[in-house]
Motif scaffolding. Structure first.
Motif, short mmCIF file in Angstrom:
data_model
loop_
_atom_site.label_atom_id
_atom_site.label_comp_id
_atom_site.label_asym_id
_atom_site.label_seq_id
_atom_site.Cartn_x
_atom_site.Cartn_y
_atom_site.Cartn_z
N ARG A 480 0.83 -1.20 0.00
CA ARG A 480 0.00 0.00 0.00
C ARG A 480 0.87 1.25 0.00
NH1 ARG A 480 -4.01 -1.39 -2.23
NH2 ARG A 480 -4.93 0.62 -1.66
N PRO A 481 0.37 2.37 -0.53
CA PRO A 481 1.16 3.61 -0.50
C PRO A 481 1.49 4.00 0.94
CG PRO A 481 -0.72 3.84 -1.97
CD PRO A 481 -0.90 2.53 -1.26
N VAL A 482 2.67 4.57 1.13
CA VAL A 482 3.09 5.03 2.46
C VAL A 482 2.36 6.34 2.75
CG1 VAL A 482 5.06 5.70 3.89
CG2 VAL A 482 5.34 3.97 2.11
N ALA A 483 1.59 6.34 3.84
CA ALA A 483 0.73 7.50 4.12
C ALA A 483 1.51 8.70 4.65
CB ALA A 483 -0.35 7.09 5.11
N ASP A 484 2.46 8.46 5.53
CA ASP A 484 3.07 9.58 6.26
C ASP A 484 4.52 9.84 5.88
OD1 ASP A 484 3.95 7.22 7.21
OD2 ASP A 484 3.78 7.71 9.34
N SER A 498 2.80 9.03 -8.18
CA SER A 498 2.38 8.23 -9.35
C SER A 498 2.24 6.74 -9.01
CB SER A 498 3.36 8.40 -10.51
OG SER A 498 4.51 7.62 -10.31
N TYR A 499 2.64 6.35 -7.80
CA TYR A 499 2.61 4.93 -7.43
C TYR A 499 1.17 4.43 -7.33
CZ TYR A 499 2.93 0.69 -4.63
OH TYR A 499 2.78 -0.59 -4.18
N ASN A 500 0.86 3.39 -8.11
CA ASN A 500 -0.51 2.87 -8.19
C ASN A 500 -0.48 1.34 -8.05
OD1 ASN A 500 -3.03 1.93 -8.93
ND2 ASN A 500 -3.22 3.25 -10.74
#
Length: 535
Positions: A480-484, A498-500
């Motif tokens: 999952r994308p890194v939130a913080d 752009s990471y999907n």
């Protein structure tokens, strides 16, 4: 100045001629074409029914397997070449990966090789009957080497690149050339002449650059082994985008003479060429064959270093580059690095950390070297047809030329950086290699490949490096994308914006192993050890 129409007409005519060069029997019937919605077309050859079982068997084989079958007369070079020509033709129709196809000539050459083997009982050389694809910049007499420029269309080479002659002497069969970006200076394979090459594993993603035509062709199965080049990551980036192997050698091991360059005469950082293939064994086999041919007797820039069998220690000391301080790797790459490091530790290898304190300096130097001529080299090749700069090459349009004095100072900075990097390496007593991401990405959507720092640093110091698929694939649930996260630079922000994970799900992740300068044999042997420990 010619009108804008000139370059567009030239490009359209060149694309039409390439399409026409595909024999009728190798054109996929409309009703058998995969739908546009099918993103992964690497499965299509098996699913389509368009290939015979024999053609599939041949084109699914490794280069080393093919060589054994041809040498033993189990397969003929003619049948092998025909199968790869057909699969390369399919790859072109589905991914736009070729810049030239000369299948008839290849078939004639293959027949001659078969006749020689039949008559003498001997192979011509260690690459007898192996079709090898070549990046567009390898000059072949009578063929264009456009490197993406419309002004170089219909400007056939008057001679072969030295490597092309070496390969022929070793028995290889040349049959096609592959697409590159303009001047080979973009990390995706797109230009105004041939357009964009897409990734056969997911056509919404890039196959990388500048050797992205090669990587697309190989992962599709249209080539058992190809040769690309690397000045800032142009072998390793496309290999990583498609999950294949490559070796970036140091300058002086493989002949570069008489190739066409996008920045001719630029030698502050040297371009090198190397093999790309689906297995490490094939990379090693090719490398030994080229070095055994003693290319230093043909190319004065080659070093007279014969092939040296490497025997690494049973327990390796590897420094891990977790993050270069400029662009944090995307989640699947970070996970792949962690999992690989853990497996290496478990196998008893000693791991330490690599401090990227010199990387920003190296990347700044690389960028300045590329535009030191103020973009004049690129402008001179664009101008005759009125071809515009592509948006990815804006820095060349805006560059200011360095004077000779400033260029010499740049060389001094580079040499000092190389000295400091070696000093840092030697401070890790007994260090065998650095393990690093090849890129911050697995692959990216078209137009999103912005950062070449992880590869480019090793061009500046001229170290040997292998990019290899590490057995990890992007998992949309885990990665999952890194939130913080805190972006380390604009490159870092762009990479993570752009990471999907949904789009990238299932794509292979590659890492690179870096040894010191001129340690090609060693880095290949070390990579084999890493693979044994991790897969």
């Amino acid at each position: 100045m010619p009108s804008k129409q000139d370059w567009e007409k030239i490009a359209a005519a060149k694309r039409a001629a390439l399409a026409e060069s595909i024999p009728t029997e190798f054109r996929i019937p409309q009703d058998q074409l995969p739908p546009e919605s099918q993103l992964n077309v690497t499965t299509w050859p098996k699913e389509s029914g368009w290939f015979t079982p024999k053609e599939l068997e041949i084109t699914e084989s490794t280069a080393s397997q093919i060589l054994k079958k041809v040498a033993s007369k189990t397969w003929s070079a003619e049948h092998v070449t025909a199968a790869f020509c057909k699969r390369a033709a399919a790859a072109q129709q589905l991914t736009n990966c070729l810049s030239d196809a000369f299948f008839d000539e290849a078939m004639q050459h293959a027949k001659a090789l078969d006749e020689h083997l039949q008559r003498t009982g001997q192979t011509v050389g260690p690459l007898h009957g192996l079709p090898i694809s070549l990046k567009d910049n390898f000059n072949i007499r009578g063929k264009d080497s456009t490197v993406g420029f419309t002004s170089l269309v219909n400007d056939p080479a008057g001679y072969n690149a030295t490597l092309v002659d070496v390969l022929e002497k070793l028995g290889a069969v040349r049959y096609c050339k592959t697409n590159v970006p303009t001047a080979m200076m973009i990390a995706e394979s797109v230009n105004n002449t041939f357009g964009r090459t897409v990734n056969p594993l997911n056509r919404k993603l890039t196959s990388g650059g500048s050797s992205g035509g090669e990587s697309a062709l190989i992962v599709f199965g249209g080539s058992p082994l190809g040769v690309g080049t690397d000045i800032g990551g142009s072998l390793r980036i496309p290999a990583a985008c498609t999950g294949i192997f490559t070796l970036r050698p140091s300058a002086g091991r493989f002949p570069t003479q008489r190739c066409r360059s996008g920045l001719a005469g630029q030698e502050a950082v040297q371009s090198v060429n190397g093999p790309m293939a689906k297995t490490l064994d094939d990379i090693t086999m090719y490398s030994k064959a080229i070095i055994d041919a003693q290319p230093w007797k043909l190319d004065p820039k080659m070093l007279p270093i014969p092939w040296r069998s490497a025997e690494p220690p049973k327990k390796l000391k590897i420094a891990v580059l977790w993050n270069d301080g400029i662009c944090l790797p995307t989640p699947p790459v970070t996970r792949a690095l962690k999992e690989t490091a853990e497996k290496l530790k478990k196998a008893g290898h000693h791991l330490t950390e690599w401090d990227p304190k010199l990387h920003q300096t190296a990347i700044d130097l690389l960028g300045r070297m590329f535009v030191a001529d103020g973009g004049k080299s690129v402008e001179a090749v664009l101008a005759p047809t009125g071809e515009p700069y592509r948006p990815e090459m804006q820095q060349y349009a805006e560059a200011t030329e360095l004077g000779v004095h400033d260029m010499w100072k740049l060389h001094l900075e580079r040499s000092e950086l190389q000295r400091q990097y070696l000093e840092q390496w030697m401070s890790h007593e007994g260090l065998d290699a650095i393990l690093a991401p090849t890129t911050p990405y697995s692959s990216v959507p078209h137009g999103d490949f912005k950062y070449v720092g992880y590869t480019g640093v090793y061009n500046v110091v001229d170290y040997s490096a292998v990019s290899f698929p590490c057995g990890v694939a992007v998992d949309k649930e885990i990665d999952r994308p890194v939130a913080d996260y805190k972006p380390q630079s604009d490159f870092c922000r762009a990479a993570h914006d752009s990471y999907n994970p949904e789009l990238l799900h299932g794509m292979p992740v590659s890492l690179q192993l870096i040894a010191q300068r001129l340690e090609e044999e060693k880095v290949l042997a070390l990579t084999d050890m890493v693979l044994q420990a991790t897969q």
